[in-house]
Design an enzyme around this catalytic site. Structure first.
Site, PDB file in Angstrom:
ATOM      1  CD  GLU A   6      -3.066  -1.100   2.189  1.00  0.00           C
ATOM      2  OE1 GLU A   6      -2.886  -0.382   3.176  1.00  0.00           O
ATOM      3  OE2 GLU A   6      -4.073  -1.818   2.029  1.00  0.00           O
ATOM      4  CD  GLU A  24      -4.537  -5.725   2.415  1.00  0.00           C
ATOM      5  OE1 GLU A  24      -5.266  -4.911   3.025  1.00  0.00           O
ATOM      6  OE2 GLU A  24      -3.312  -5.681   2.419  1.00  0.00           O
TER       7      GLU A  24
END
Ligand code: BMA
Length: 908
Positions: free
Chosen positions: A483, A577
């Protein structure tokens, strides 16, 4: 689960007693036992500590503290991480040993900022990266009788603060206050989650988390073997790179000479390759030899991911035999063979892997093919197996997690970037069980420094870990970070004001250092810069929208919309995710609490999510009615509902993604967040810290079933029923049964059956009808629900079951008290293994919603049910329970469990 601290490593040396063993050929002596651990002002001294050891563990072993995982100890024991600690050991070596040319002291893993001396001489460089193996030439520093090795650790909290003050601003500086964490984790090459996370405590340990050994040899040793395959017509072309080491730094000879033998041991038809080599030193002090050979395809079986075929593995034995010569002077010398020979056996698998990103009208697809077969990646994300790195070699625990994933029909796990590069054993098991590994590099949710020594250290970390892990057939890809691209481009940490600098630094770190180091050592695997990102087609290191549904992978979290409705989920290519929080079972919470703790306060303290438990409570209130906070059953209900909500939301989301393969956006991956936990706390996990399954883990086995039936109602009120078939080869002819039940009766009010011959496609829509066509006076959305059963028509085997709710429970009518009764039968206990099992027989008179078996006894740590949280539609149902480490003399009785159902809360 018991702790097994040294299973992964050979451990043979007691204090001052030397037992030499031939490991991988060279002589390796493990400094395993007899360490002393001392704090800064020497008020604490612990003797006879064993390696691997971290300071929290050492203090707990010595009964000085309780576990950092209990009660509020994450905060109360923080003094440990703020002190400095010293690990020291005395050891002797034989005179004979000191005659050999290379004597290296090797630290496979030091956590983290340390200063090492041996016999009062400093060993340089100072370790500062826990993911790096440090080697020191100690030949001239050792004496025979009593060597004194000392490792002084700086508090990681202090070190991080100091580095942050010395370097340019690198956000985020501190985690949110609710994490009760520590600041500047990104300044250290240490497990990022050790400073706290939204699911985990801060326990910034110090210590020696992997073995410390003396390596003694006279020529060279094999450190790593990397393995790549090219699929030719009827041959596999195998490219091996063999990395040898001989000494370190200036003591490394310019070249090493000897023989290499390559033996694909389990394929006796392949000849043993023997090669005489003279290898020159590379810039990183290693000696690299490449060898190419081919293996006829008919001699080996393919390696497949779980659910697609066998996981056939072959041992590849690489042996080095050095010349009988002095490595520096080249003079002929008689050297005992064990100091000339080094051996490394790696297990390899024959498979191809490709990432495909075909162009579409809206962007690019993103999916993987293994052995030419497109694989829908079903699985989860893994956080570290323990918050304390020295405990990450608990092989039973690793096995338990991998087998639990396999049992739930998963074929992939993403090893998330805030933890560690896992142990060899972890990847060995992934190889054996067909779990594809999406391997992040250990960078997560932060910007990182780029000063030269930091980058050098990162480079070493990547090179060492890629070389160590690369040969595992389970490794699917390397990804640069978790991320960080999204964080940078979406300004999560206030980078906008200096965006050009941060972009430039990002490119420098992930492209110029990490990608370069990966590619130089491994051109066989796929490389991605980040997760989420836009895949490789975009050819950008940084994309405008890393979360673009039409390119690459996305992470999707929704805490506002109703996750029991499929149409809120993204039409994305690959969702690496997604997930929902829940609260762990009362059984697990009670194990971690002190008697003086209040459960509500402890849950509050351990809830690190910045919105607190609001998303959980909102979702619960959308579907259920909680008792009053003051009622005695409030927390039981809260835990139960939170777990139903997590299981239900994840089920609907996962099924939406699996069905997404049918549509033009062709979703090809669903990895939910997260498999495991580092402590007992509200989190996204499906398996609790002590191994107990939340409802989600039980349900995952159903919603990931290889052949599965999924029913959704679309926004136009159409009932869509899909059959998903992940397996290869022809599917059997199927029988699909659709039954509608009123909530008040175990007898269906409508039943239809369909015969379906599954075509070669992986997903097919088999019903597409108006829901209204099924409704009438007797069947309304409020009083009914649908049940589906999919069977093999030929043998009647049940392949999948599913259900579809037509309305919220809160609006439902006719939910009835099922008069539930249960009884424990068939109790078995094996007094040798303490493996204890029993059957719980449950009788009901009406459909019973999400029957939840709650274990009340605390004497067992881990238990497993054959199912939990299920809708019971037969008057009698059986659930088996097995638990470990329970004394056989203790009977398992009705009083040890309690059964909760949704019906209990909706009928009065
Ligand atoms: C993602 C992960 C983790 C985090 C999780 C839940 O951002 O990568 O960092 O724990 O979501 O918030």
């Amino acid at each position: 689960m018991t702790r097994n601290r040294m299973q992964n490593f050979s451990s043979y040396c007691l204090l001052n007693i030397l037992i030499s063993v031939v490991i991988s050929g060279a002589i390796e002596i493990s400094l395993f036992d007899g360490w002393t651990v001392t704090n800064g002002n020497q008020s604490i001294q612990i003797h006879n500590e064993q390696i691997p050891s971290g300071i929290y563990t050492a203090l707990e072993h010595a009964n000085i503290t309780d576990s950092v995982l209990n009660s509020y100890n994450d905060v109360n024991l923080r003094w440990i991480a703020k002190d400095k600690w010293k690990y020291s050991v005395n050891f002797g070596v034989t005179e004979e040993l000191l005659n050999h040319s290379q004597i290296l002291l090797v630290f496979h893993g030091i956590d983290t900022i340390a200063n090492i001396t041996i016999n009062s001489q400093e060993l340089l460089p100072n370790p500062n990266n826990m993911f790096v193996r440090y080697r020191y030439n100690v030949r001239d520093k050792l004496i025979t009788s009593n060597n004194y090795l000392e490792i002084q650790f700086q508090s990681p909290i202090d070190a991080a603060k100091q580095y942050a003050a010395e370097n340019t601003f690198t956000p985020p500086e501190c985690p949110p206050n609710v994490y009760h964490g520590e600041c500047h984790m990104n300044q250290l090459r240490k497990m990022q989650a050790s400073f706290s996370w939204d699911w985990g405590l801060a326990a910034p340990s110090m210590g020696i988390w992997k073995p410390v050994v003396l390596e003694v040899y006279d020529t060279a040793i094999i450190r790593d073997v990397t393995f790549s395959l090219h699929s030719l017509e009827d041959q596999w072309q195998v490219d091996l790179s063999i990395y040898l080491e001989s000494g370190v730094g200036s003591q490394t000879p310019r070249s090493v000479e000897g023989y290499l033998f390559i033996d694909l041991m389990d394929v006796p038809e392949t000849p043993i390759i023997e090669k005489h080599v003279l290898i020159s030193k590379t810039t990183d002090d290693s000696f690299k030899e490449t060898i190419t050979f081919s293996v006829p395809k008919h001699l080996v079986e393919l390696w497949w991911p779980n659910g697609f075929g066998n996981q056939t593995l072959y041992r590849l034995n690489v042996t080095w035999l050095g010349e009988n010569r002095d490595i520096y002077t080249n003079e002929i010398k008689q050297i005992p063979i064990e100091y000339l020979r080094s051996k490394k056996v790696v297990r390899v698998g024959f498979r191809t892997v490709e990432l495909l990103e075909d162009k579409t009208d809206t962007g690019n697809l993103f999916y993987f093919k293994v052995n030419d077969v497109p694989i829908f990646m079903k699985g989860t994300n893994m956080i570290p197996t323990d918050i304390l790195p020295e405990n990450m070699f608990d092989n039973e625990k690793i096995e338990y997690l991998i087998l639990s994933a396999k049992e739930a029909h998963m074929n992939s796990i993403r090893v998330w970037g805030g933890g560690v590069y896992e142990s060899d054993y972890f990847y060995d098991l992934a190889d054996e069980h067909g779990i594809l590994i999406w391997q992040d590099m250990m960078f997560a949710c932060a910007m990182y420094p780029v000063y030269p020594s930091f980058l050098k250290s990162v480079e070493l970390e990547i090179v060492q870990n890629v070389r160590r892990l690369q040969h595992h057939p389970s490794i699917l890809l390397w990804a640069g970070n978790n991320e960080n691209e999204a964080a940078l481009i979406q300004n999560w940490y206030g980078t906008r004001r200096e965006q050009p600098r941060f972009i430039q630094e990002y490119v420098q770190l992930y492209r110029d250092v990490i990608e370069k180091a990966v590619v130089e050592n491994d051109q066989w695997h796929i490389w991605l810069y980040s997760s989420p990102s836009n895949g490789n087609q975009s050819q950008q290191v940084i994309n405008e929208n890393p979360q673009d549904n039409n390119h690459g992978d996305v992470h999707f979290y929704n805490y506002i919309l109703d996750a029991w409705t499929p149409n809120i989920f993204p039409k994305a290519r690959f969702i690496s995710e997604y997930g929902f929080q829940s609260v762990p079972s009362m059984h697990s919470l009670e194990q971690t609490m002190y008697s003086t703790d209040s459960i509500g306060d402890l849950i509050g303290h351990r809830q690190h999510f910045p919105f607190g438990s609001i998303p959980i409570t909102t979702a619960i209130n959308r579907n259920f009615k909680l008792p009053k906070k003051t009622d005695s059953n409030y927390w039981d209900a809260y835990i139960y509902f939170s777990q139903i909500n997590q299981a239900m939301s994840t089920k609907i989301e996962t099924e939406t993604y699996r069905v997404g393969r049918f549509f033009e956006w062709k979703t090809m991956g669903a990895l939910y967040w997260q498999l495991n936990d580092v402590w007992t706390a509200p989190s996204w996990s499906s398996i609790e810290h002590n191994g107990n399954f939340k409802l989600l883990q039980y349900w995952a086995k159903e919603f990931f079933a290889p052949t599965h039936v999924v029913a959704h109602i679309d926004p136009l009120d159409k009932l869509n029923v899909f059959i998903i078939k992940d397996t290869i080869g022809r599917a059997p002819t199927l029988n699909l049964f659709l039954r509608i039940y009123n909530w008040s009766s175990l007898k269906p009010v409508l039943q239809r059956s369909f015969v379906i011959s599954m075509p070669e496609k992986f997903v097919e829509r088999v019903i597409h009808e108006n829901l209204n066509d099924f409704l009438n006076d007797a069947i309304t959305k409020e009083n009914s629900f649908m049940n589906f059963e999919l069977r093999d028509k030929t043998n009647g085997e049940l392949l999948s079951t599913n259900f579809l709710l037509l309305d919220k429970f809160k609006n439902s009518k006719q939910i009835t008290n099922p008069q539930l009764q249960y009884n424990i039968t068939n109790e078995h206990c094996n007094s040798k293994t303490n493996l204890h099992s029993a059957t719980i027989e449950i009788s009901v008179s009406a459909p019973t919603i999400f029957t939840y078996i709650k274990i009340k006894i605390l004497q067992i740590e881990t238990y497993k049910l054959s199912k939990n949280g299920f809708i019971q539609l037969t008057s009698k149902d059986l659930v088996t329970i097995s638990f470990y480490n329970r004394n056989c003399a203790m009977a398992f009785t009705n009083d040890d469990i309690q059964i909760l159902t949704v019906n209990d809360f909706l009928t009065t």
